[in-house]
Write a protein that holds these residues in place. Structure first.
Motif, PDB file in Angstrom:
ATOM      1  N   ASP A  10       0.829  -1.209   0.000  1.00 48.77           N
ATOM      2  CA  ASP A  10       0.000   0.000   0.000  1.00 48.77           C
ATOM      3  C   ASP A  10       0.863   1.258   0.000  1.00 48.77           C
ATOM      4  OD1 ASP A  10      -2.213  -1.597   0.009  1.00 48.77           O
ATOM      5  OD2 ASP A  10      -2.632  -1.393   2.158  1.00 48.77           O
ATOM      6  N   ALA A  11       1.916   1.263   0.827  1.00 50.45           N
ATOM      7  CA  ALA A  11       2.807   2.419   0.891  1.00 50.45           C
ATOM      8  C   ALA A  11       3.531   2.637  -0.436  1.00 50.45           C
ATOM      9  CB  ALA A  11       3.814   2.231   2.025  1.00 50.45           C
ATOM     10  N   PHE A  12       3.941   1.567  -1.086  1.00 47.14           N
ATOM     11  CA  PHE A  12       4.630   1.676  -2.372  1.00 47.14           C
ATOM     12  C   PHE A  12       3.700   2.288  -3.413  1.00 47.14           C
ATOM     13  CE2 PHE A  12       7.376   0.635  -5.841  1.00 47.14           C
ATOM     14  CZ  PHE A  12       8.627   0.438  -5.267  1.00 47.14           C
ATOM     15  N   LYS A  13       2.441   1.906  -3.382  1.00 46.54           N
ATOM     16  CA  LYS A  13       1.459   2.453  -4.315  1.00 46.54           C
ATOM     17  C   LYS A  13       1.258   3.949  -4.068  1.00 46.54           C
ATOM     18  CE  LYS A  13      -2.068   2.560  -7.191  1.00 46.54           C
ATOM     19  NZ  LYS A  13      -1.869   2.521  -8.661  1.00 46.54           N
ATOM     20  N   ASP A  14       1.140   4.320  -2.787  1.00 48.48           N
ATOM     21  CA  ASP A  14       0.909   5.720  -2.441  1.00 48.48           C
ATOM     22  C   ASP A  14       2.084   6.604  -2.829  1.00 48.48           C
ATOM     23  OD1 ASP A  14      -1.540   4.997  -1.444  1.00 48.48           O
ATOM     24  OD2 ASP A  14      -0.857   4.877   0.643  1.00 48.48           O
ATOM     25  N   GLN A  15       3.301   6.126  -2.609  1.00 49.75           N
ATOM     26  CA  GLN A  15       4.479   6.966  -2.773  1.00 49.75           C
ATOM     27  C   GLN A  15       5.094   6.912  -4.172  1.00 49.75           C
ATOM     28  OE1 GLN A  15       7.220   6.278   0.564  1.00 49.75           O
ATOM     29  NE2 GLN A  15       5.454   5.817   1.878  1.00 49.75           N
ATOM     30  N   HIS A  16       4.864   5.818  -4.912  1.00 56.26           N
ATOM     31  CA  HIS A  16       5.488   5.694  -6.234  1.00 56.26           C
ATOM     32  C   HIS A  16       4.476   5.396  -7.345  1.00 56.26           C
ATOM     33  CE1 HIS A  16       9.457   5.886  -4.483  1.00 56.26           C
ATOM     34  NE2 HIS A  16       9.167   4.888  -3.668  1.00 56.26           N
ATOM     35  N   ASP A  17       3.208   5.268  -6.965  1.00 48.04           N
ATOM     36  CA  ASP A  17       2.156   4.965  -7.926  1.00 48.04           C
ATOM     37  C   ASP A  17       2.465   3.695  -8.719  1.00 48.04           C
ATOM     38  OD1 ASP A  17      -0.311   5.337  -9.080  1.00 48.04           O
ATOM     39  OD2 ASP A  17       0.475   6.537 -10.745  1.00 48.04           O
ATOM     40  N   ILE A  18       3.015   2.713  -8.032  1.00 49.07           N
ATOM     41  CA  ILE A  18       3.321   1.409  -8.645  1.00 49.07           C
ATOM     42  C   ILE A  18       2.639   0.339  -7.791  1.00 49.07           C
ATOM     43  CG2 ILE A  18       5.115  -0.277  -9.198  1.00 49.07           C
ATOM     44  CD1 ILE A  18       7.018   2.045  -9.684  1.00 49.07           C
ATOM     45  N   THR A  19       1.863  -0.510  -8.421  1.00 47.89           N
ATOM     46  CA  THR A  19       1.127  -1.554  -7.703  1.00 47.89           C
ATOM     47  C   THR A  19       1.971  -2.815  -7.595  1.00 47.89           C
ATOM     48  OG1 THR A  19      -0.979  -0.702  -8.522  1.00 47.89           O
ATOM     49  CG2 THR A  19      -0.969  -2.949  -7.658  1.00 47.89           C
ATOM     50  N   LEU A  20       2.192  -3.283  -6.367  1.00 48.06           N
ATOM     51  CA  LEU A  20       2.936  -4.521  -6.108  1.00 48.06           C
ATOM     52  C   LEU A  20       1.986  -5.597  -5.584  1.00 48.06           C
ATOM     53  CD1 LEU A  20       6.125  -3.167  -4.277  1.00 48.06           C
ATOM     54  CD2 LEU A  20       5.754  -3.481  -6.733  1.00 48.06           C
ATOM     55  N   ASP A  21       2.265  -6.832  -5.944  1.00 48.16           N
ATOM     56  CA  ASP A  21       1.492  -7.967  -5.429  1.00 48.16           C
ATOM     57  C   ASP A  21       2.046  -8.327  -4.049  1.00 48.16           C
ATOM     58  OD1 ASP A  21       0.236 -10.351  -4.836  1.00 48.16           O
ATOM     59  OD2 ASP A  21       0.469 -11.193  -6.847  1.00 48.16           O
ATOM     60  N   LYS A  22       1.233  -8.132  -3.011  1.00 48.68           N
ATOM     61  CA  LYS A  22       1.711  -8.365  -1.644  1.00 48.68           C
ATOM     62  C   LYS A  22       2.150  -9.811  -1.438  1.00 48.68           C
ATOM     63  CE  LYS A  22      -2.819  -9.526   0.352  1.00 48.68           C
ATOM     64  NZ  LYS A  22      -3.810  -9.208   1.384  1.00 48.68           N
ATOM     65  N   ARG A  23       1.564 -10.741  -2.227  1.00 50.09           N
ATOM     66  CA  ARG A  23       1.919 -12.155  -2.062  1.00 50.09           C
ATOM     67  C   ARG A  23       3.333 -12.459  -2.539  1.00 50.09           C
ATOM     68  NH1 ARG A  23      -3.040 -14.323  -5.468  1.00 50.09           N
ATOM     69  NH2 ARG A  23      -2.193 -12.614  -6.729  1.00 50.09           N
ATOM     70  N   LYS A  24       3.886 -11.560  -3.385  1.00 48.91           N
ATOM     71  CA  LYS A  24       5.225 -11.809  -3.932  1.00 48.91           C
ATOM     72  C   LYS A  24       6.323 -11.078  -3.150  1.00 48.91           C
ATOM     73  CE  LYS A  24       3.499 -12.623  -8.616  1.00 48.91           C
ATOM     74  NZ  LYS A  24       3.583 -12.227 -10.042  1.00 48.91           N
ATOM     75  N   ILE A  25       5.922 -10.271  -2.182  1.00 46.95           N
ATOM     76  CA  ILE A  25       6.901  -9.549  -1.371  1.00 46.95           C
ATOM     77  C   ILE A  25       7.491 -10.511  -0.339  1.00 46.95           C
ATOM     78  CG2 ILE A  25       7.232  -7.692   0.299  1.00 46.95           C
ATOM     79  CD1 ILE A  25       5.020  -6.146  -1.133  1.00 46.95           C
ATOM     80  N   GLN A  26       8.816 -10.534  -0.249  1.00 44.25           N
ATOM     81  CA  GLN A  26       9.502 -11.458   0.648  1.00 44.25           C
ATOM     82  C   GLN A  26      10.282 -10.670   1.701  1.00 44.25           C
ATOM     83  OE1 GLN A  26      11.898 -13.598  -2.201  1.00 44.25           O
ATOM     84  NE2 GLN A  26      10.234 -14.986  -2.743  1.00 44.25           N
ATOM     85  N   LEU A  27       9.993 -10.967   2.960  1.00 38.83           N
ATOM     86  CA  LEU A  27      10.691 -10.313   4.072  1.00 38.83           C
ATOM     87  C   LEU A  27      11.771 -11.241   4.594  1.00 38.83           C
ATOM     88  CD1 LEU A  27       7.629  -8.793   5.982  1.00 38.83           C
ATOM     89  CD2 LEU A  27       9.084  -7.696   4.279  1.00 38.83           C
TER      90      LEU A  27
END
Length: 806
Positions: free
Chosen positions: A758-775
């Motif tokens: 959500d933060a990435f979308k707000d700040q860079h206007d790029i939509t990321l798939d949360k399921r593919k984000i790896q911590l």
């Protein structure tokens, strides 16, 4: 040429200027001639400039051509250098796989000129690698060297890259993969109960010594956790040697047991993988549970990327038990009964003849100890044979009042009572869900394998999967029970009927101990004629069985399969009876009945004779049972899907007959995935084609498949390119993530992938798939964290998350 042009222009200009001077008294003529001369001189200057620039451009073009030519020559020299010094082999093939070119590296490697020869006879493994798996990069061995094979189908080109050192390193890494194992002595408490302290200690030391002596040559670390469980640790290379020897200490323990006339068996579980040790230990525990579930006396090895491997587990019934087991368990049960005033006996739901027969035997034991005893039974939920037994018991004065309804036992206090569960050991089979909560003490006597929902807090458990029936176990206990408990002819008849039903009239799961138990019951007066009447079936049941057996399909000449229509609901008992009757068909080694048990579950009942192991078959499909009697339940939408799965498993067992190649139209369990070309037995292949699960692998279908795969390859290339482009828009960016922080500095809530997306979308206007984000680590405090997102199996982007206080 350029110099002569300049000279002529200069002469012409000077001439015009001279004539103008001669006619200087004529102003008009003078200015015309003079201006023309000036124009000529200006043209001369412009032409010189243009010629000069053109020369510069030509020189630059020439220089670029020379540089490009030099680069091409350098590239060819580098490629030649790589091909020669790094031994990259190149082979070009004709459409019929004749070799039309092989470079010097390949010819030297094979020790001959390959041009004009067929590839397949020269190196079958290389040929198989490029033909059956062109999308992969198989590794083949050529003259003791390892090469990775890359094949370009549209160019019919094979590249051989040397990877000997890499493969040696990979093998070394595999050899040093760690394992953890647990070995548990089966039923050790019962065995040790029969010994005094000195004998007990000596036996434990001898058993542990057998494991330590076995482990020493392999340099395994052995840790004794308690007198029952031992942990073993080591590496894959040595474990493979131990597996090749099939864990030889199992034979040593069996020898010790035979010498001392004791039951000494081991259940073991080993896990082998490059993962954290706590996870490895958990997997080893699960493997040991699997060994116990299969009846114990075996070791299960779970290696990463491999199917489970089993060692031990001798299927011969008479080799699994010794007479001392019956004596030990009879004594223990007697001591348990001695502590209470009342005994309640409970068969399983939908009680059958074996459950009732075993209940009657336990009833006689409790009666011999002068206990108040009752058998719990729902008389409306029993098999047809049990209904006939109940009629006979009503006519016997000693047995007519032995039964009470389960709900009667659940009411009231039973602090001074013992509940004995016979022929079952799981919560799902209880007559009433409140039984275990009602009774503080309960015991289990059963001949089935340990189930996942097994009751675990029993004060006494006699679980013997290698007995023919629970009635057989109880007969052996009766024989040595003190005080002695005799049987009336009717009681003996009921118990013998239980053994006969569970062995299908001594057809399977029958050992010498089974015949001994049957002989003892006959000596008590068991009536064969009454048993025959008990087991006779109503006309409707016989007709229904005949109807379905008539529809049996025979596969591969020796397997019979009956499929109940998908819309019909059938009970497990009928499934089993139909499977039993199929074995009467000549030349049938194994029979299977498939039918819907309810809206979601489809069951398979399996029977076999001779060498075929239906237990192994059903375990592969998620079920279990015994060597010749097994079953499974599968959640599926249609019986035809379950049938396809079963036929595929049958084909895996079949090693004879003509083969054929097919292209799979759907994923087929244990066979292959959609669009894969597989070779199977001809009978099974025809079944796959007729069931529209595959099509013949003829030239036309193969060409169509190649075109489809080429399109898929193009789509994959596009996906990879899109992922790489998307990576550029993400890499090295950063986002700020304000969060609430407590007084101690800890976050009120952990940062999750949705918050980051959500933060990435707000700040860079790029939509990321949360399921593919790896911590890589949990974000539980303020700071800057590196985060990865998997865009493609080969593409990962990285960015930073700055967690700040809100």
């Amino acid at each position: 040429m350029k110099k002569w042009s300049n000279f002529l222009i200069i002469i012409l200009g000077l001439g015009l200027l001279g004539v103008g001077i001669v006619f200087r008294d004529e102003p008009v003529l003078f200015w015309v001639l003079s201006s023309n001369a000036i124009v000529l001189f200006i043209m001369l200057g412009v032409m010189n400039v243009l010629f000069k620039n053109q020369a510069i451009q030509v020189r630059r073009l020439e220089n670029r051509l020379l540089t490009k030519d030099k680069q091409i020559r350098q590239k060819k020299e580098i490629e030649s250098h790589i091909l020669y010094y790094h031994s990259i082999g190149v082979i070009l093939l004709e459409d019929d796989d004749t070799i039309i070119y092989a470079n010097k590296i390949v010819n030297d490697l094979f020790g001959m000129t390959l041009q004009g020869k067929q590839l397949q006879p020269i190196h079958p493994k290389l040929y198989e690698g490029i033909k059956l798996h062109p999308e992969t990069r198989p590794v083949v061995s050529i003259n003791a060297q390892q090469f990775e094979v890359a094949y370009i189908p549209n160019r019919k080109t094979v590249y051989l890259s040397p990877v000997t050192e890499r493969e040696l390193l990979r093998q070394k890494t595999m050899d040093e993969t760690p394992f953890i194992g647990y070995f548990q002595f089966d039923q050790i408490e019962e065995t040790l109960d029969a010994l005094d302290r000195q004998e007990r200690n000596a036996l434990i030391n001898e058993m542990l010594g057998a494991i330590e002596q076995w482990a020493e040559p392999f340099q395994f670390q052995v840790v004794t956790l308690n007198e029952r469980i031992t942990m073993v640790m080591g590496y894959r290379k040595e474990l493979k040697k131990a597996m090749d020897e099939e864990f030889s200490f199992l034979k040593d323990l069996a020898r010790i047991g035979q010498e001392k006339e004791l039951i000494l068996t081991v259940s073991g579980g080993l896990a082998l993988a490059s993962i954290p040790f706590d996870e490895l230990s958990s997997i080893a525990d699960q493997a040991m549970d699997t060994a116990i579930t299969r009846g114990g006396d075996q070791i299960v090895v779970n290696e990463e990327g491999e199917t489970l491997k089993y060692y031990g587990g001798n299927p011969q019934i008479h080799e699994k038990r010794t007479r001392i087991a019956a004596r030990i368990h009879a004594q223990k049960l007697a001591r348990l009964m001695d502590q209470v005033e009342e005994v309640y006996i409970a068969p399983h739901q939908h009680a059958d003849t074996d459950a009732i027969g075993a209940s009657v035997g336990i009833y006689k034991m409790a009666e011999a100890m002068q206990k108040k005893v009752k058998i719990l039974l729902d008389v409306y939920d029993v098999t047809e044979s049990v209904r006939k037994i109940l009629v006979l018991m009503e006519q016997d004065s000693a047995l007519k009042d032995v039964f009470i309804a389960p709900h009667e036992a659940v009411t009231g206090s039973h602090q001074d009572a013992l509940l004995i569960l016979v022929d079952h050991h799981s919560e799902g089979q209880l007559l009433s869900t409140g039984l275990i909560q009602t009774f503080q003490r309960y015991a289990i006597i059963d001949h089935h394998r340990l189930l996942d929902d097994a009751l675990i807090n029993a004060q006494f458990m006699y679980l013997e999967p290698y007995a023919s029936s629970t009635s057989e176990l109880v007969v052996e206990m009766l024989k040595v029970f003190q005080p002695s408990a005799g049987l009336t002819p009717l009681e003996a008849t009921i118990m013998l009927s239980g053994i006969i039903v569970d062995t299908n009239n001594f057809l399977y799961r029958t050992g010498s101990r089974t015949y001994e138990a049957a002989g003892l019951l006959r000596s008590y007066g068991a009536d064969s004629l009454k048993i025959n009447n008990i087991l006779r079936e109503p006309a409707g049941v016989v007709q229904l069985k005949a109807k379905y057996v008539a529809s049996a399909e025979v596969f591969l000449g020796r397997y019979s399969v009956v499929t109940i229509p998908n819309q019909e609901i059938i009970d497990r008992t009928m499934l089993a009876k139909i499977a039993d009757d199929q074995l009467k068909i000549s030349h049938i080694e194994a029979s299977f009945t498939i039918g819907r048990l309810n809206d979601k579950i489809i069951g398979i009942s399996a029977r076999s004779v001779d060498r075929f192991n239906v237990q192994d078959m059903m375990e592969k499909l998620g079920g279990g049972g015994h060597l010749n009697n097994a079953a499974t339940q599968i959640e599926a939408a249609h019986v035809k899907d379950v049938k396809a799965t079963l036929i595929g498993a049958l084909d895996a067992f079949d090693e004879e007959g003509e083969k054929m190649k097919v292209i799979l139209l759907k994923d087929v369990k244990n066979k292959g995935r959609k669009d894969e070309v597989i070779e199977v037995a001809a009978g099974y292949g025809n079944y796959l084609v007729s069931s529209k699960l595959a099509k013949p692998a003829n030239d036309e279908n193969i060409e169509a498949l190649k075109a489809k795969q080429a399109q898929q390859k193009a789509d994959e290339v596009k996906e990879l390119a899109d992922a790489k482009a998307f990576k550029k828009s993400i890499d090295f960016r950063a986002i700020k993530l304000p969060v609430k922080v407590g007084e101690s500095g800890k976050l009120f809530a952990k940062v999750n992938t949705k918050m980051i997306a959500d933060a990435f979308k707000d700040q860079h206007d790029i939509t990321l798939d949360k399921r593919k984000i790896q911590l890589a680590e949990k974000i539980e405090s303020l700071g800057t964290y590196k985060v990865e997102i998997k865009l493609h199996k080969d593409v990962t982007a990285t960015f930073e998350v700055m967690v700040t206080e809100e």
